[in-house]
Design an enzyme around this catalytic site. Structure first.
Site, short mmCIF file in Angstrom:
data_model
loop_
_atom_site.label_atom_id
_atom_site.label_comp_id
_atom_site.label_asym_id
_atom_site.label_seq_id
_atom_site.Cartn_x
_atom_site.Cartn_y
_atom_site.Cartn_z
N GLY A 1 -44.02 -16.59 -20.22
CA GLY A 1 -45.14 -17.25 -19.64
C GLY A 1 -46.23 -17.04 -20.93
N ASP B 1 -29.69 -18.87 -17.12
CA ASP B 1 -30.65 -17.79 -17.75
C ASP B 1 -31.06 -17.16 -16.57
OD1 ASP B 1 -32.76 -16.77 -19.36
OD2 ASP B 1 -34.10 -18.32 -18.95
N ASP C 1 -28.55 -10.59 -15.24
CA ASP C 1 -29.99 -9.58 -15.61
C ASP C 1 -29.92 -8.61 -14.38
OD1 ASP C 1 -32.24 -8.50 -15.81
OD2 ASP C 1 -33.53 -10.31 -15.95
#
Length: 285
Positions: free
Chosen positions: A182, A85, A107
């Site tokens: 979050g 991830d 990413d």
């Protein structure tokens, strides 16, 4: 069943109109709970591992060994992918691939577009050689995750998304469209118009990051527009922490970790089962 990449899993989900959950591993109990939930629900599953969680658990190889051993122990028959991830660099993705991960996310969304394309293409070349699937991101998902902090949300540009896909050969795309990592402060505001446009122009399964706290109606709409992977971590962390607090509040003298981590594991499992049903992946394996 051996570990698999995400490619077939997500293409099937997109075709049939459901999404596969990526549930992040943080320790042994998270891994046990998620695998047990997947097997019970007969659902394909993606085990997400951030760089920080990988370090915490003793490195990528340790994570792969733990997952494989548990799959054997639990006689897991459903498709399972281990996915890096938010891989921050080519080096990090390569390390995960060589450790036995079956999927990686590069990413490079915080870099200029051309740099994102170049880095992503390099990762795809190595990953596909090893039969590993690749996810990439465009735009900025808000909030914080481990070492990655992004304050606001920067929406992905549909034209850039199409170009990134055409020039790199990635297997799925995470366009930032209003979700955050979050807990949400207020209601999430997802860009469905952009999601639809990106889904149609790229033809790829889309990924929704920050899946905690998104209303079910928005989840269903995202799936109908081509979202085939939804990431969940915060919700599992909150439910497991709550179980530990409740156990220790009821028994302040408890010191056996199994007595308070056991209930935490159950709480994670229940949360994951709920998500699998919400995403429509139950009984799809």
């Amino acid at each position: 069943m051996p570990l698999v990449s995400m490619t077939e899993m997500l293409n099937t989900a997109k075709e049939k109109g459901y999404a596969v959950g990526q549930f992040n591993l943080n320790n042994l109990e998270f891994t046990q709970a998620i695998l047990q939930a997947a097997e019970e629900e007969k659902s394909p599953v993606i085990l997400g591992v951030s760089e920080g969680a990988g370090r915490y658990m003793g490195g990528f190889k340790t994570v792969v060994a733990m997952v494989k051993a548990l799959m054997e122990e639990y006689k897991v028959t459903v498709p399972v992918a281990i996915h890096l991830d938010h891989g921050s660099s080519f080096e990090s993705c390569a390390k995960a691939i060589h450790a036995g991960f079956t999927s990686v996310m590069i990413d490079a969304s915080h870099h200029p577009f051309e740099e994102n394309v170049a880095t992503t293409a390099k990762v795809v070349e190595l990953a596909h050689f090893h039969g590993v699937s690749v996810e990439a991101e465009l735009g900025t998902v808000g909030g914080q995750e481990d070492d990655v902090i992004a304050e606001g949300v920067i929406y992905a540009d549909p034209k850039e998304c199409q170009e990134l896909v055409e020039r790199t050969g990635i297997d799925c795309l995470a366009p930032a469209l209003g979700s955050v990592h979050g807990p949400y402060k207020g209601e999430p505001n997802l860009g469905f118009k952009e999601m639809e446009e990106i889904g149609k122009s790229t033809g790829l399964p889309l990924v929704l990051h920050g899946g905690t706290g998104i209303p079910t109606a928005d989840i269903k709409k995202s799936i109908s527009l081509g979202t085939a992977k939804i990431n969940v971590n915060t919700e599992n962390q909150i439910s497991s922490a709550k179980a530990v607090r409740e156990t220790l509040a009821a028994k302040p003298d408890e010191y056996d970790p199994r007595k308070y981590l056991g209930p935490a594991r159950e709480a994670i499992k229940e949360t994951v089962i709920g998500k699998m049903r919400e995403f429509g992946s139950s009984n799809q394996a």
